[in-house]
Design a protein around this motif. Structure first.
Motif, PDB file in Angstrom:
ATOM      1  N   ALA A   1      42.484  48.879  46.819  1.00 56.82           N
ATOM      2  CA  ALA A   1      42.186  50.236  47.286  1.00 56.82           C
ATOM      3  C   ALA A   1      43.225  51.231  46.801  1.00 56.82           C
ATOM      4  O   ALA A   1      42.893  52.338  46.356  1.00 56.82           O
ATOM      5  N   LEU A   2      44.489  50.856  46.857  1.00 58.55           N
ATOM      6  CA  LEU A   2      45.572  51.758  46.463  1.00 58.55           C
ATOM      7  C   LEU A   2      45.578  52.026  44.966  1.00 58.55           C
ATOM      8  O   LEU A   2      45.696  53.173  44.520  1.00 58.55           O
ATOM      9  N   THR A   3      45.456  50.959  44.178  1.00 53.40           N
ATOM     10  CA  THR A   3      45.577  51.133  42.723  1.00 53.40           C
ATOM     11  C   THR A   3      44.340  51.784  42.133  1.00 53.40           C
ATOM     12  O   THR A   3      44.445  52.666  41.280  1.00 53.40           O
ATOM     13  N   GLN A   4      43.176  51.382  42.598  1.00 48.53           N
ATOM     14  CA  GLN A   4      41.963  51.997  42.071  1.00 48.53           C
ATOM     15  C   GLN A   4      41.852  53.448  42.528  1.00 48.53           C
ATOM     16  O   GLN A   4      41.357  54.305  41.802  1.00 48.53           O
ATOM     17  N   GLY A   5      42.365  53.715  43.750  1.00 48.42           N
ATOM     18  CA  GLY A   5      42.387  55.091  44.220  1.00 48.42           C
ATOM     19  C   GLY A   5      43.288  55.956  43.372  1.00 48.42           C
ATOM     20  O   GLY A   5      43.095  57.168  43.252  1.00 48.42           O
ATOM     21  N   ALA A   6      44.299  55.323  42.755  1.00 48.20           N
ATOM     22  CA  ALA A   6      45.217  56.054  41.878  1.00 48.20           C
ATOM     23  C   ALA A   6      44.709  56.108  40.443  1.00 48.20           C
ATOM     24  O   ALA A   6      45.420  56.543  39.534  1.00 48.20           O
ATOM     25  N   GLY A   7      43.479  55.628  40.253  1.00 54.23           N
ATOM     26  CA  GLY A   7      42.894  55.671  38.918  1.00 54.23           C
ATOM     27  C   GLY A   7      43.342  54.550  38.013  1.00 54.23           C
ATOM     28  O   GLY A   7      43.155  54.608  36.803  1.00 54.23           O
ATOM     29  N   ARG A   8      43.950  53.503  38.599  1.00 51.11           N
ATOM     30  CA  ARG A   8      44.393  52.357  37.793  1.00 51.11           C
ATOM     31  C   ARG A   8      43.835  51.091  38.423  1.00 51.11           C
ATOM     32  O   ARG A   8      43.861  50.924  39.636  1.00 51.11           O
ATOM     33  N   ASP A   9      43.341  50.195  37.590  1.00 55.41           N
ATOM     34  CA  ASP A   9      42.886  48.896  38.075  1.00 55.41           C
ATOM     35  C   ASP A   9      43.968  47.884  37.734  1.00 55.41           C
ATOM     36  O   ASP A   9      44.119  47.492  36.574  1.00 55.41           O
ATOM     37  N   VAL A  10      44.754  47.500  38.730  1.00 54.31           N
ATOM     38  CA  VAL A  10      45.857  46.566  38.516  1.00 54.31           C
ATOM     39  C   VAL A  10      45.471  45.223  39.153  1.00 54.31           C
ATOM     40  O   VAL A  10      45.509  45.084  40.384  1.00 54.31           O
ATOM     41  N   PRO A  11      45.065  44.259  38.356  1.00 51.39           N
ATOM     42  CA  PRO A  11      44.688  42.964  38.918  1.00 51.39           C
ATOM     43  C   PRO A  11      45.838  42.370  39.725  1.00 51.39           C
ATOM     44  O   PRO A  11      47.004  42.458  39.330  1.00 51.39           O
ATOM     45  N   PHE A  12      45.509  41.755  40.838  1.00 55.49           N
ATOM     46  CA  PHE A  12      46.507  41.178  41.734  1.00 55.49           C
ATOM     47  C   PHE A  12      46.059  39.770  42.093  1.00 55.49           C
ATOM     48  O   PHE A  12      44.975  39.562  42.623  1.00 55.49           O
ATOM     49  N   ASP A  13      46.905  38.798  41.781  1.00 55.08           N
ATOM     50  CA  ASP A  13      46.574  37.400  42.030  1.00 55.08           C
ATOM     51  C   ASP A  13      47.641  36.784  42.926  1.00 55.08           C
ATOM     52  O   ASP A  13      48.833  37.103  42.790  1.00 55.08           O
ATOM     53  N   VAL A  14      47.224  35.945  43.851  1.00 54.68           N
ATOM     54  CA  VAL A  14      48.152  35.234  44.731  1.00 54.68           C
ATOM     55  C   VAL A  14      47.977  33.741  44.504  1.00 54.68           C
ATOM     56  O   VAL A  14      46.851  33.219  44.569  1.00 54.68           O
ATOM     57  N   LYS A  15      49.064  33.056  44.206  1.00 57.39           N
ATOM     58  CA  LYS A  15      49.055  31.606  44.049  1.00 57.39           C
ATOM     59  C   LYS A  15      49.718  30.988  45.275  1.00 57.39           C
ATOM     60  O   LYS A  15      50.868  31.323  45.606  1.00 57.39           O
ATOM     61  N   LEU A  16      49.004  30.105  45.943  1.00 60.73           N
ATOM     62  CA  LEU A  16      49.517  29.470  47.150  1.00 60.73           C
ATOM     63  C   LEU A  16      50.134  28.115  46.819  1.00 60.73           C
ATOM     64  O   LEU A  16      49.583  27.346  46.027  1.00 60.73           O
ATOM     65  N   VAL A  17      51.272  27.846  47.430  1.00 59.63           N
ATOM     66  CA  VAL A  17      52.031  26.629  47.137  1.00 59.63           C
ATOM     67  C   VAL A  17      52.239  25.844  48.429  1.00 59.63           C
ATOM     68  O   VAL A  17      52.733  26.390  49.421  1.00 59.63           O
ATOM     69  N   GLN A  18      51.879  24.575  48.391  1.00 61.69           N
ATOM     70  CA  GLN A  18      52.056  23.715  49.552  1.00 61.69           C
ATOM     71  C   GLN A  18      53.512  23.269  49.684  1.00 61.69           C
ATOM     72  O   GLN A  18      54.269  23.248  48.704  1.00 61.69           O
ATOM     73  N   MET A  19      53.884  22.893  50.890  1.00 62.56           N
ATOM     74  CA  MET A  19      55.234  22.398  51.151  1.00 62.56           C
ATOM     75  C   MET A  19      55.444  21.040  50.473  1.00 62.56           C
ATOM     76  O   MET A  19      54.491  20.363  50.090  1.00 62.56           O
ATOM     77  N   VAL A  20      56.700  20.651  50.360  1.00 63.34           N
ATOM     78  CA  VAL A  20      57.068  19.371  49.767  1.00 63.34           C
ATOM     79  C   VAL A  20      57.660  18.482  50.856  1.00 63.34           C
ATOM     80  O   VAL A  20      58.537  18.910  51.609  1.00 63.34           O
ATOM     81  N   LYS A  21      57.183  17.255  50.934  1.00 61.52           N
ATOM     82  CA  LYS A  21      57.713  16.289  51.893  1.00 61.52           C
ATOM     83  C   LYS A  21      58.798  15.466  51.208  1.00 61.52           C
ATOM     84  O   LYS A  21      58.535  14.796  50.202  1.00 61.52           O
ATOM     85  N   LEU A  22      60.017  15.529  51.730  1.00 59.66           N
ATOM     86  CA  LEU A  22      61.141  14.819  51.128  1.00 59.66           C
ATOM     87  C   LEU A  22      61.246  13.406  51.683  1.00 59.66           C
ATOM     88  O   LEU A  22      61.229  13.195  52.899  1.00 59.66           O
ATOM     89  N   LEU A  23      61.355  12.449  50.763  1.00 58.61           N
ATOM     90  CA  LEU A  23      61.466  11.041  51.136  1.00 58.61           C
ATOM     91  C   LEU A  23      62.620  10.385  50.388  1.00 58.61           C
ATOM     92  O   LEU A  23      63.021  10.836  49.313  1.00 58.61           O
TER      93      LEU A  23
END
Length: 582
Positions: free
Chosen positions: A375-397
């Motif tokens: 909404a913010l970027t397109q409202g400003a006349g720019r299309d800025v792709p935004f990607d989120v990569k989710l990372v799982q926790m690590v179990k230490l052994l």
């Protein structure tokens, strides 16, 4: 292929030229969208060396039957001197067999391009902001931060290799209640450093020993000036000093992993600059923020003290969320969502694309923050792709048993302790041996195990084995040479086919924002090399060094050197050193 164009790029360009011709002939409409046309290895190697889906994905635009369009494409490709045979499979896939010399020329291309083999211009210099780590500045880095740190840093390396301009950013959460807790914890250690009886650490304060040096520095700087002073006098100062000390510690911890950010953005500075207010005004002007009453918690009776309060709400339901979200709290302070919204608005001002690496526990906020940024970027006349990569926790052994907590930190295992024990490269590569959204176990015994079941060792050992062979050949006076590559037969060319995948794997991984694909590929390439090497143990004629056939030895050694080059290029993307001895 005389200009060192890599093999897949050569055939992609060749097919593109055929499609140009078909447009001129009228078999394809002008400006046909070719973005989904691919050149890749067939799923079954028995079907050929290369395959293209061009007829399949373009048939609708051509208003043609896929097999009929495939036949037209084949009639053009038959003229390519590097093509031995063509076959139309199934509904319209085109399989190609190519001259062995094309693979031999790929070996020469690897040697010619060296460290640049696999680099791509696909990014076109576009500015990508990657925010990763962004741990609260309340203590040292721990293994809960490690996986996201490595994934983010490797992604930056991958995007740069693929032609993007990358900014590595760390968002310092220094405006929330946790930094007040940090300041109070530092004040406790400060009083201890002065020799006062500070008593037991109050509940909720940070217990780790890492704050002892901070308290000592504060005592050295201020003496007892703030020992018994009202909280209001020392809290802002101690907050600033403690956050600065924690960020120094965090930078040092990240450096142990070879991670260095370009930019550290402060939430406190963001708020002081009134960026959240600016974002709110922008959204209000577009009726995307309104004053409304937040719904009662769903699924259970509201708490007795719950009262409906009018708050500024972002219309996240317009973007698929289950309810509109507040950007401010009832006390007038910004919510995490409100502050993050403004932060991303600021980042988008100087980037063509945004990527955030978050812990999987933040999955619930992805949709709404992506909606707000759009909404913010397109409202400003720019299309800025935004990607989120989710990372799982690590179990230490350790040997299959959960690892005990660290005394230094108080309640977690520090990153520094892990790197000190197993090394930077082991930590980095291991974190990329599974997809980031999959659960991971990090067993201290297994990650340093010298076996083919340990992907870190297996890839490193391939490079070390190649260098050992080259050293041995040098002692015997045999020099690798690309002058006799015609000596290489099908067994050796199978290795080249694997190495030749690297440029297309780089582009595919960069497009998908998935650096773990490089680690997976390196595992496959290392396995192919080890398989060829081990075949020489059973059949002496397959060994790299043939004392009675120097030209064959020189050609095989040249091939081995180029396999090593590709391994080094891949490891460099991941920030892992390619060791030459093990």
């Amino acid at each position: 292929m005389t200009d060192m164009t890599t093999l897949y790029a050569h055939f992609a360009a060749r097919i593109d030229a055929v499609l140009d011709a078909l447009e001129m002939e009228g078999a394809l409409p002008p400006g046909t969208d070719r973005s989904n046309v691919a050149v890749e290895p067939p799923r079954d190697p028995a079907h050929g060396d290369l395959a293209t889906n061009a007829a399949m994905v373009l048939a609708k635009q051509a208003k043609s039957n896929p097999r009929a369009l495939a036949e037209t494409i084949v009639s053009h490709l038959e003229r390519d001197p590097d093509v031995v045979s063509l076959d139309i499979a199934g509904p319209g896939f085109i399989n190609l067999r190519i001259e062995p010399d094309a693979w031999r020329r790929e070996i020469a291309a690897i040697a010619e391009l060296g460290d640049a083999y696999g680099r791509s211009a696909m990014g076109g210099g576009k500015r990508v902001n990657v925010e990763y780590v962004s741990a609260n500045p309340t203590g040292p880095m721990h293994m809960g931060h490690c996986r996201g740190a490595v994934v983010g840093d490797a992604l930056c390396g991958l995007l740069e290799f693929a032609g993007h301009t990358v900014t590595r950013e760390y968002y310092v959460n220094d405006a929330g209640g946790q930094v007040d807790v940090l300041a109070r914890s530092a004040h406790h250690r400060y009083r201890e450093a002065l020799g006062q009886d500070a008593g037991e650490l109050a509940e909720g304060l940070y217990p780790g020993e890492y704050l002892i040096p901070v308290g000592e520095r504060l005592a050295g700087e201020f003496g007892d000036r703030y020992a018994d002073a009202p909280t209001s006098e020392w809290l802002p100062l101690f907050r600033t000093r403690a956050v600065a000390a924690m960020m120094d510690m965090i930078r040092a911890d990240l450096a142990l992993l070879g991670i260095h950010h370009d930019l550290f953005s402060s939430e406190a500075e963001l708020q002081a600059a009134k960026k959240p207010e600016e974002a709110e005004a922008w959204l209000r002007a577009r009726d995307l923020v309104f004053d409304g009453v937040l719904e009662a918690p769903k699924g259970k009776a509201p708490p007795e003290d719950w009262e409906p309060v009018e708050l500024p709400l972002f219309r996240s339901t317009q973007f698929g969320d289950d309810q509109d979200r507040p950007i401010k709290k009832s006390d007038g302070k910004w919510t995490y969502f409100g502050a993050d919204l403004a932060y991303h608005f600021q980042k988008a001002e100087s980037a063509d694309a945004l990527i955030d690496i978050w812990g999987a526990d933040h999955a619930g906020t992805v949709k709404r923050i992506k909606a707000a940024v759009a909404a913010l970027t397109q409202g400003a006349g720019r299309d800025v792709p935004f990607d989120v990569k989710l990372v799982q926790m690590v179990k230490l052994l350790r040997d299959g048993e959960p690892v005990k907590m660290s005394k230094r930190s108080g309640n977690f295992v520090t990153l520094a302790e892990v790197v000190e024990e197993v090394g930077k490269d082991v930590v980095r590569f291991t974190m990329l041996t599974r997809k980031p959204d999959a659960q991971m176990e990090f067993d201290f015994a297994k990650v340093v195990e010298a076996s083919k079941d340990n992907p870190v060792f297996y890839v490193q050992y391939a490079n070390a084995r190649i260098h050992s062979t080259l050293r041995k050949a040098k002692e015997q006076g045999i020099v690798p040479s690309g002058d006799h590559l015609d000596q290489l037969d099908e067994a050796e060319l199978a290795l080249v086919r694997e190495a030749a995948q690297f440029p297309r794997v780089v582009e595919a991984a960069a497009t998908a924002r998935e650096p773990h694909r490089i680690a997976f590929y390196l595992g496959d390439l290392a396995a192919a090399f080890h398989s060829f090497w081990n075949a020489g143990n059973d059949d002496p004629s397959l060994r790299m060094i043939q004392s009675e056939n120097e030209t064959l030895s020189a050609a095989r050694l040249f091939l081995a050197a180029q396999i090593g080059q590709v391994i080094r290029n891949g490891l460099a993307i991941l920030g892992v050193e390619a060791v030459e001895e093990m």
